[in-house]
Write a protein that holds these residues in place. Structure first.
Motif, PDB file in Angstrom:
ATOM      1  N   ILE A   1       0.830  -1.199   0.000  1.00  0.00           N
ATOM      2  CA  ILE A   1       0.000   0.000   0.000  1.00  0.00           C
ATOM      3  C   ILE A   1       0.869   1.254   0.000  1.00  0.00           C
ATOM      4  CG2 ILE A   1      -1.608   1.343   1.437  1.00  0.00           C
ATOM      5  CD1 ILE A   1      -2.897  -1.378   2.187  1.00  0.00           C
TER       6      ILE A   1
ATOM      7  N   TYR B   1      -5.811  -2.362  -0.498  1.00  0.00           N
ATOM      8  CA  TYR B   1      -6.753  -2.128   0.602  1.00  0.00           C
ATOM      9  C   TYR B   1      -7.731  -3.294   0.747  1.00  0.00           C
ATOM     10  CZ  TYR B   1      -4.876   2.558   0.057  1.00  0.00           C
ATOM     11  OH  TYR B   1      -4.022   3.632  -0.040  1.00  0.00           O
TER      12      TYR B   1
ATOM     13  N   ASP C   1     -10.507   0.431   5.234  1.00  0.00           N
ATOM     14  CA  ASP C   1      -9.808  -0.046   4.030  1.00  0.00           C
ATOM     15  C   ASP C   1     -10.779  -0.242   2.878  1.00  0.00           C
ATOM     16  OD1 ASP C   1      -7.138  -0.004   4.694  1.00  0.00           O
ATOM     17  OD2 ASP C   1      -7.071  -2.066   5.418  1.00  0.00           O
TER      18      ASP C   1
ATOM     19  N   LYS D   1     -11.545   3.115   1.481  1.00  0.00           N
ATOM     20  CA  LYS D   1     -10.415   3.633   0.708  1.00  0.00           C
ATOM     21  C   LYS D   1     -10.314   2.926  -0.634  1.00  0.00           C
ATOM     22  CE  LYS D   1      -6.770   6.253   0.261  1.00  0.00           C
ATOM     23  NZ  LYS D   1      -6.884   7.743   0.216  1.00  0.00           N
ATOM     24  N   ALA D   2     -10.588   1.632  -0.644  1.00  0.00           N
ATOM     25  CA  ALA D   2     -10.568   0.883  -1.896  1.00  0.00           C
ATOM     26  C   ALA D   2     -11.583   1.445  -2.880  1.00  0.00           C
ATOM     27  CB  ALA D   2     -10.851  -0.598  -1.630  1.00  0.00           C
TER      28      ALA D   2
END
Length: 567
Positions: free
Chosen positions: A257, A267, A290, A293-294
């Motif tokens: 990452i 993520y 996560d 964020k992905a």
């Protein structure tokens, strides 16, 4: 005395002349040379040697022998400053080279430029030893021979004496570019001959997707770099996922990452890894972050929604004691429908069906599965999903079996082990539909698909199909095999007795049941079945005694027999 004084003076003048004749680039280039110290698992010094920087951001070259077995390493530059080796970027044990990156805290380091063209035979060369002094000392020589490594890189034989402390020092062209790493001399003429592996070959060392199992790299305990491209790094992550402990795999994901902050895959994988480590609220918050964020960085938003749906679905399948926020099947369904709204890929529809199935909304699940079965991803598994859904909807057996036939039609005969589970399922469905012969044939195909690697339960189920198909000798043979494999299972004895009674072998049935009572003297069903066999033999008095014993032991099915035959 005067003669010795003159000789000393001459030598001093010669040394001064040698320094004066040194190329202008030597002093600056020597600042790129460093000492290496490696440490073992007990943090004791393992080896010491040399190396040099080839990029200002800390990429360096040295010899693999220094690092073999090392758990950590530091370099000491020309100013005496220690810097830790951060990651190994590639290594080759045959040519004894290693490429690595040093942690430099944002500060640039002096670095050598790799020669774009190999020096010719006879060319003058310069070896730069490590030193913490501001000097311009060097060793000179010539290229004696040049050969190829892997068809495109270089290996050199040099007319030059090499001391042990000069191994892995840079060998330079007259223009001040590095073309090789000095290596230990071999052969008879060690006083004037040494060797160098091409710097181009050392620079070509890298981490590939398959490097995770590379023995040379595994022998170094220092962290390895990721492959140079995102695509290769993702394959590397996949290889590592099944072999690293979750904590170590998390470290690797964090590095990915850091290196590829705009890759949604990093993520997603970290979220999947985290969710299986802990389902506490604080841990789940990280998983959710996560996933968010992905979605934020994803080029394909539908893929991010699909993966979020799949994660929530899997989380619910594990039946958490307390559901995290709104991570329910309904939320998973909502997420996958967002993906479908963007692009209705069959794999998304398949997940939609799986979630509906988990919710026991079988009609909706079947509709989804039927769409998938009309698509280019139709497979044995998708037809099986539809068949099981219809079965749970209590559809007509022929409808269920039609889907199972479509499932099996996607396999090539003779069947492989991949087809085996589906053969078992169809056999049971055929048995439930009263198609004993078809069920028996499926069991036979299963036996061949797994090359006879079956257990007692298999023989028990195939026996039931054989009985339904009126293949009684096969039934008897299968039960005998089941008992051979599991001689303590009483059910097999009672079933064997029932089949024997059915074919008129009542004495054999009684013998089998007495064998069962040797295992468990309180096996009530054995007494009831003995009574049935005795009735067939016209031994009514003995039969009633057996029924009475069965009742005494608590058999709930004997009362009707007593009522009919023992009053």
């Amino acid at each position: 005395m005067k003669k010795n004084l003159l000789l000393t003076l001459a030598l001093c003048l010669l040394a001064q002349w040698s320094v004066a004749q040194a190329p202008k680039w030597v002093e600056k280039a020597k600042r790129a040379v460093f000492s290496v110290v490696t440490y073992d698992e007990s943090d004791k010094i393992l080896n010491t040697g040399n190396g040099f920087f080839v990029t200002e951001d800390g990429i360096a070259l040295s010899d693999y022998s220094l690092f073999k077995g090392a758990q950590r390493a530091v370099v000491i530059n020309s100013e005496g400053t220690q810097m830790p080796v951060e990651v190994i970027m590639g290594a080759n044990d045959m040519y004894d080279v290693v490429k690595f990156r040093v942690a430099i805290s944002g500060k640039k380091v002096p670095a050598l430029v790799v020669a774009p063209v190999a020096p010719t035979v006879g060319a003058s060369i310069y070896l730069l030893p490590y030193s913490t002094q501001k000097d311009r000392s060097y060793t000179t020589g010539q290229v004696k021979e040049e050969s190829k490594v892997e068809g495109q890189y270089h290996y050199y034989t040099l007319d030059m004496q090499l001391k042990d402390k000069m191994v892995s020092c840079p060998v330079m062209t007259a223009e001040g570019q590095v073309f090789g790493l000095a290596q230990k001399s071999s052969g008879k003429d060690t006083a004037t001959i040494c060797y160098a592996v091409g710097a181009d070959y050392a620079m070509a060392q890298k981490i590939s997707p398959l490097s995770f199992n590379d023995h040379t790299l595994l022998s170094i305990g220092i962290k390895k770099a990721l492959p140079e491209t995102e695509e290769q790094a993702l394959v590397y992550l996949y290889m590592a996922s099944s072999q690293l402990a979750p904590e170590k795999y998390t470290e690797l994901l964090n590095e990915f990452i850091s290196q590829y902050p705009n890759s949604a895959d990093g993520y997603l994988r970290r979220a999947n890894n985290q969710i299986f480590q802990s389902k506490e609220a604080s841990s789940m918050d990280k998983v959710a972050a996560d996933m968010d964020k992905a979605l934020e960085v994803a080029q394909k938003k539908d893929d991010a929604y699909f993966n979020r749906a799949k994660l929530i679905y899997g989380y619910q399948l594990d039946k958490p004691e307390k559901t995290y926020k709104d991570w329910t099947y309904d939320r998973a369904l909502d997420e996958v429908r967002k993906a479908i709204a963007i692009e209705a890929l069959p794999v998304y529809v398949q997940l939609e069906g799986d979630i509906q199935f988990a919710k026991k909304d079988y009609a909706a699940a079947l509709a989804s599965y039927e769409k998938v079965n009309d698509s280019n991803i139709a497979s044995p598994a998708t037809f099986f999903s539809a068949a099981k859904t219809k079965e749970l909807m209590e559809a007509a057996p022929e409808e269920v079996l039609a889907l199972m036939d479509s499932c099996m039609a996607r396999f090539v005969q003779p069947y492989s082990e991949e087809a085996a589970p589906y053969l078992l399922e169809r056999a049971q469905m055929r048995l439930n539909a009263g198609q004993g012969r078809g069920a028996m044939l499926d069991y036979d195909e299963y036996y061949k698909a797994v090359r006879g690697n079956v257990n007692d339960v298999f023989y028990y189920y195939r026996e039931q199909a054989a009985v339904q198909a009126k293949q009684f000798q096969r039934a008897l043979d299968d039960l005998a095999k089941a008992i051979e494999l599991n001689p303590k299972e009483l059910t097999y004895f009672s079933e064997l007795a029932v089949v024997n009674i059915r074919v008129g072998r009542n004495e054999e049935a009684i013998k089998v049941l007495k064998d069962a009572l040797e295992i468990d003297s309180k096996y009530a069903e054995a007494y009831r079945l003995i009574g049935v066999a005795q009735l067939q033999l016209k031994q009514n008095k003995e039969a009633c005694a057996s029924f009475a014993k069965a009742k005494e032991l608590g058999d709930p099915n004997v009362d009707a027999l007593i009522e009919k035959h023992c009053k």
